[in-house]
Design an enzyme around this catalytic site. Structure first.
Site, PDB file in Angstrom:
ATOM      1  N   SER A  42       0.803  -1.204  -0.019  1.00 57.38           N
ATOM      2  CA  SER A  42       0.026   0.091  -0.157  1.00 57.38           C
ATOM      3  C   SER A  42       0.862   1.347  -0.051  1.00 57.38           C
ATOM      4  O   SER A  42       1.842   1.198   0.328  1.00 57.38           O
ATOM      5  CB  SER A  42      -0.908   0.035   1.330  1.00 57.38           C
ATOM      6  OG  SER A  42      -1.537   1.094   1.270  1.00 57.38           O
ATOM      7  N   TYR A  74      -2.633  -0.556  10.121  1.00 57.55           N
ATOM      8  CA  TYR A  74      -2.679  -1.006   8.653  1.00 57.55           C
ATOM      9  C   TYR A  74      -1.285  -0.587   8.312  1.00 57.55           C
ATOM     10  O   TYR A  74      -0.574  -1.548   7.454  1.00 57.55           O
ATOM     11  CB  TYR A  74      -3.637  -0.311   7.850  1.00 57.55           C
ATOM     12  CG  TYR A  74      -3.747  -0.256   6.504  1.00 57.55           C
ATOM     13  CD1 TYR A  74      -4.335  -1.438   5.891  1.00 57.55           C
ATOM     14  CD2 TYR A  74      -3.536   0.638   5.364  1.00 57.55           C
ATOM     15  CE1 TYR A  74      -4.357  -1.676   4.388  1.00 57.55           C
ATOM     16  CE2 TYR A  74      -3.369   0.227   4.119  1.00 57.55           C
ATOM     17  CZ  TYR A  74      -3.825  -0.742   3.693  1.00 57.55           C
ATOM     18  OH  TYR A  74      -3.808  -1.071   2.248  1.00 57.55           O
TER      19      TYR A  74
END
Length: 263
Positions: free
Chosen positions: A96, A109
């Protein structure tokens, strides 16, 4: 999926946090490919958890993000590498933008995706001697279901509040915590609905003769990474604060600001 994609497609049930299901998938695929080996693995599974200040997130969120976003991919990779060695194939890990740069509200995350990105880099170096090429993909914001639903947010918010100490709850204020859902609510509006940049990069990583080690599909992904790597940290922090522009302020800070104004 077979009707819309291909009759050659094989679909297997796989929870990557289950060692038993990973082993079962490996046995199924080994039987299919036999001595040919497996050409490519794309580790794509991921969860966001809950977007909130790192101090507010329960440890269970950190652990769940690591279980799915990191440990699950590591276990899948380790299980299937013997098949990749046979074909001198490809390993692609979908990390990501938050795995390459620090971003507010993504402590759990981002940390799990950063671990996956580092794992990808090390595997790229170590597997080169076997002829296996490894790529990490750092997409920017794309409109998927990863941000969850209002029902899930309510459940996560309840869990978050139940795990806060009285001091932390007082300093932040329940109104601040409730407003965190607005970030998730408006997230899709800032994400691209066209997934083709990600798919094109994955395809290139799988099929190109000389794939890149890192792909950054989507708006701002490469710009933000360059800003973080080459500019002073104070400038990067300013840049990210403008990108996020979160106006919600914890209760204790609002009270302190009001007190200073009255003095």
């Amino acid at each position: 999926l077979k009707r819309s994609c291909s009759q050659r497609l094989r679909v297997l049930q796989l929870d990557i946090t289950s060692s038993a299901q990973i082993k079962e998938a490996y046995l199924n695929i080994s039987e299919m490919v036999q001595n040919t080996g497996l050409w490519g693995i794309v580790n794509n599974a991921g969860i966001l958890g809950y977007a909130a200040d790192g101090e507010l997130l329960p440890m269970s969120v950190y652990k769940q993000c690591m279980d799915v976003n990191f440990f699950g991919h590591v276990e899948v990779t380790k299980m299937f590498l013997p098949l990749l060695r046979k074909s001198k194939g490809r390993l692609i890990n979908i990390s990501s933008m938050a795995g390459g740069i620090p971003m507010p509200s993504f402590a759990a995350y981002g940390a799990s995706k950063a671990a996956l990105s580092m794992f990808s880099g090390v595997m790229r170096q170590e597997l080169a001697k076997w002829g296996i090429k490894v790529a990490a993909v750092h997409p920017a914001g794309f409109r998927t279901c990863i941000h969850g639903t209002s029902e899930l947010w309510a459940k996560q918010e309840k869990h978050l509040l139940e795990n806060l100490t009285p001091d932390v709850k007082k300093d932040y204020g329940e109104d601040y915590i409730e407003a965190l859902k607005n970030f998730l609510l408006h997230m899709p509006a800032h994400c691209d609905s066209d997934l083709s940049p990600v798919l094109d990069d994955v395809l290139h990583a799988l099929l190109a003769k000389s794939p890149h080690g890192l792909y950054t599909p989507g708006k701002s992904a490469y710009l933000a990474l360059c800003t973080f790597c080459y500019f002073p940290l104070w400038f990067y922090d300013f840049f990210i604060s403008k990108m996020h522009s979160i106006k919600n302020v914890p209760s204790a800070l609002r009270a302190s600001e009001a007190k200073n104004k009255n003095m």
